[in-house]
Design an enzyme around this catalytic site. Sequence first.
Site, PDB file in Angstrom:
ATOM      1  N   TYR A  98       0.844  -0.970   0.316  1.00 19.14           N
ATOM      2  CA  TYR A  98       0.544   0.043   0.146  1.00 19.14           C
ATOM      3  C   TYR A  98       0.424   1.368  -0.028  1.00 19.14           C
ATOM      4  CZ  TYR A  98      -2.959   3.551   1.821  1.00 19.14           C
ATOM      5  OH  TYR A  98      -3.649   4.926   1.947  1.00 19.14           O
ATOM      6  N   GLN A 110      -5.343  17.661   4.055  1.00 19.54           N
ATOM      7  CA  GLN A 110      -6.001  17.791   3.052  1.00 19.54           C
ATOM      8  C   GLN A 110      -7.512  17.369   2.800  1.00 19.54           C
ATOM      9  OE1 GLN A 110      -6.593  14.373   1.917  1.00 19.54           O
ATOM     10  NE2 GLN A 110      -6.717  14.903   0.148  1.00 19.54           N
ATOM     11  N   THR A 133      -7.062  17.624  -3.100  1.00 20.99           N
ATOM     12  CA  THR A 133      -6.731  17.071  -3.894  1.00 20.99           C
ATOM     13  C   THR A 133      -7.244  17.058  -5.286  1.00 20.99           C
ATOM     14  OG1 THR A 133      -5.712  15.558  -2.084  1.00 20.99           O
ATOM     15  CG2 THR A 133      -5.670  14.582  -4.259  1.00 20.99           C
ATOM     16  N   SER A 153       2.108  17.978  -8.413  1.00 21.26           N
ATOM     17  CA  SER A 153       1.962  16.608  -7.400  1.00 21.26           C
ATOM     18  C   SER A 153       1.491  15.349  -8.493  1.00 21.26           C
ATOM     19  CB  SER A 153       1.850  16.822  -5.898  1.00 21.26           C
ATOM     20  OG  SER A 153       1.274  15.079  -5.413  1.00 21.26           O
ATOM     21  N   HIS A 190       0.902  12.811  -7.458  1.00 20.38           N
ATOM     22  CA  HIS A 190       0.789  11.233  -5.906  1.00 20.38           C
ATOM     23  C   HIS A 190       1.793  10.192  -5.848  1.00 20.38           C
ATOM     24  CE1 HIS A 190      -3.558  11.349  -4.537  1.00 20.38           C
ATOM     25  NE2 HIS A 190      -2.999  10.221  -3.998  1.00 20.38           N
ATOM     26  N   VAL A 236      11.108  13.606  -3.353  1.00 14.33           N
ATOM     27  CA  VAL A 236      12.006  14.311  -3.672  1.00 14.33           C
ATOM     28  C   VAL A 236      12.715  13.272  -2.227  1.00 14.33           C
ATOM     29  CG1 VAL A 236      12.322  16.442  -1.590  1.00 14.33           C
ATOM     30  CG2 VAL A 236      11.601  16.269  -3.453  1.00 14.33           C
TER      31      VAL A 236
HETATM   32  C1  FMN Z   1       0.687   5.561   1.312  1.00 15.06           C
HETATM   33  C2  FMN Z   1       0.004   7.111   0.476  1.00 15.06           C
HETATM   34  C3  FMN Z   1      -1.075   7.092   0.567  1.00 15.06           C
HETATM   35  C4  FMN Z   1      -1.344   8.791   0.205  1.00 15.06           C
HETATM   36  N1  FMN Z   1      -2.590   9.292   0.843  1.00 15.06           N
HETATM   37  C5  FMN Z   1      -3.357  10.223   0.169  1.00 15.06           C
HETATM   38  C6  FMN Z   1      -4.173  10.945   0.438  1.00 15.06           C
HETATM   39  O1  FMN Z   1      -4.903  10.555   1.087  1.00 15.06           O
HETATM   40  N2  FMN Z   1      -4.196  12.394   0.171  1.00 15.06           N
HETATM   41  C7  FMN Z   1      -3.673  12.810  -0.848  1.00 15.06           C
HETATM   42  O2  FMN Z   1      -3.798  13.864  -1.327  1.00 15.06           O
HETATM   43  N3  FMN Z   1      -2.129  11.995  -0.948  1.00 15.06           N
HETATM   44  C8  FMN Z   1      -1.805  10.828  -1.052  1.00 15.06           C
HETATM   45  N4  FMN Z   1      -1.053  10.793  -1.427  1.00 15.06           N
HETATM   46  C9  FMN Z   1       0.011  11.829  -1.832  1.00 15.06           C
HETATM   47  C10 FMN Z   1       0.838  12.037  -1.046  1.00 15.06           C
HETATM   48  O3  FMN Z   1       0.469  13.340  -0.839  1.00 15.06           O
HETATM   49  C11 FMN Z   1       2.273  12.968  -2.096  1.00 15.06           C
HETATM   50  O4  FMN Z   1       1.604  13.431  -3.291  1.00 15.06           O
HETATM   51  C12 FMN Z   1       3.033  11.576  -2.556  1.00 15.06           C
HETATM   52  O5  FMN Z   1       3.080  10.676  -1.520  1.00 15.06           O
HETATM   53  C13 FMN Z   1       4.500  12.007  -2.223  1.00 15.06           C
HETATM   54  O6  FMN Z   1       5.388  11.505  -3.462  1.00 15.06           O
HETATM   55  P1  FMN Z   1       6.729  10.319  -2.497  1.00 15.06           P
HETATM   56  O7  FMN Z   1       5.800   9.634  -1.906  1.00 15.06           O
HETATM   57  O8  FMN Z   1       7.744  10.150  -3.113  1.00 15.06           O
HETATM   58  O9  FMN Z   1       7.191  12.232  -1.192  1.00 15.06           O
HETATM   59  C14 FMN Z   1      -0.610   8.851  -0.470  1.00 15.06           C
HETATM   60  C15 FMN Z   1       0.773   8.174  -0.516  1.00 15.06           C
HETATM   61  C16 FMN Z   1       0.671   7.576  -0.412  1.00 15.06           C
HETATM   62  C17 FMN Z   1       2.193   6.740  -0.570  1.00 15.06           C
END
Ligand code: FMN
Length: 387
Positions: free
Chosen positions: A49, A154, A182, A272, A274, A309
């Site tokens: 996950y 968020q 988001t 982003s 994501h 990053v």
């Molecule tokens: C396990 C997981 C859960 C995430 N949950 C959310 C979330 O609830 N809302 C959201 O906007 N982004 C979510 N994201 C995206 C993160 O906010 C973020 O954009 C991303 O992790 C950045 O990349 P990095 O993990 O390489 O630093 C999630 C990312 C991961 C890995």
Amino acid sequence: MALSCRKRADPRLGKYRVVYNINMASEPVCVEDFEPYLKASVPDTVWQYFRSGADGEQTLRDNPLAFQRYRLRPRCLRDVSQRDTSTSILGHRLSFPVGVSPTACHASVHRDGEVATAKGVSNAGSAMILSMWSNRSLEDVAASVHPDTPLLLQINLIRNEGRLKAVIRRAEAAGFKALVVTVDQPVVGNKLHLKGGKRDLDPTYPQLLLPGEGTFTLEKALALVKETESLTWKDILRLRGITSLPLVLKGILTAEDAREAVKHGAAGILVSNHGGRQLDGVPATIDVLAEIVDAVRGSNVEVYLDSGVRKGTDVLKALALGARAVFVGRPAIWGLAYDGEKGVEKVLGILKEEFSRAMALCGCSSLSDIKPDLIARMPYNNSDVEL
Ligand SMILES: Cc1cc2nc3c(=O)[nH]c(=O)nc-3n(C[C@H](O)[C@H](O)[C@H](O)COP(=O)(O)O)c2cc1C
């Protein structure tokens, strides 16, 4: 990293479990050193996950690699003995330009969940965007940080107005500084590694509960996300009618959408993808940052970046290309798995130290010295690093 087998405290369960594959004698020295601690301390479904990206994971792989395609042009013989790494986002101070992006379900990694993450963030002088899908309540998170730690919430713009207003009022009352909306998730990305299910994830989502509601199942949560398929820019205006909190739009990847964000009153844009979890095949964020910075020039909109990053030099490159600050998602989770609050603080501390060192090596003593001429080349879609 040497293979070993030892008993280690399981931060999720508050008891010991046997851990393989990690030589605990060697301290992590860079952010990526923390990742194996997550893999070793959670069930495989939870590991997948947090680790996985969408489809073939091209964007997931490219995110950190893309930073390596940018080279730095350091300047010599400048006095860098006094370096100031501090900055602000939306008027709130950070001791260095790195915050934590929203990720869901921290209690699947540590028993104190987002409260532990927030304490680590606060001790590091950083900022945190709390996920709407967090396992700990926004009130508990707000109560656990130093009063000057910037907390942002968020949200997914769910259609159910009652539920949406309830969470926004709670965020306002708890002192959150902004809402991070988001916008790259009209549907959930196709994560092939999660097809086996999310059964080991903690399914408590206190942000989404209305007064009197006892529990919130994963199915109910997914139904809420389904409601977001029909959202448009009009819903950003609808949101501005509900709250006076500044809005940061998270997930913008094009100049066209950046201009819409300005038009619709955004205070910030979080560039982003994501973390490669939504549309596979989109560019790494560092590759689209400059076009977005250009598109909002002349407005007061602040531009931030996340996705991939991992190093102080990544932070420096993003700032040189116009980001005001960057955010990290998975690295905070790795730190949480390593040692709860202290682990998160340690990950952020390493990034701060690396960033400060990179500033010195580039001849910069404050963030205002970090300019585009620090970047040697901008090879959009350059394929000199293998994917
Ligand atoms: C396990 C997981 C859960 C995430 N949950 C959310 C979330 O609830 N809302 C959201 O906007 N982004 C979510 N994201 C995206 C993160 O906010 C973020 O954009 C991303 O992790 C950045 O990349 P990095 O993990 O390489 O630093 C999630 C990312 C991961 C890995």
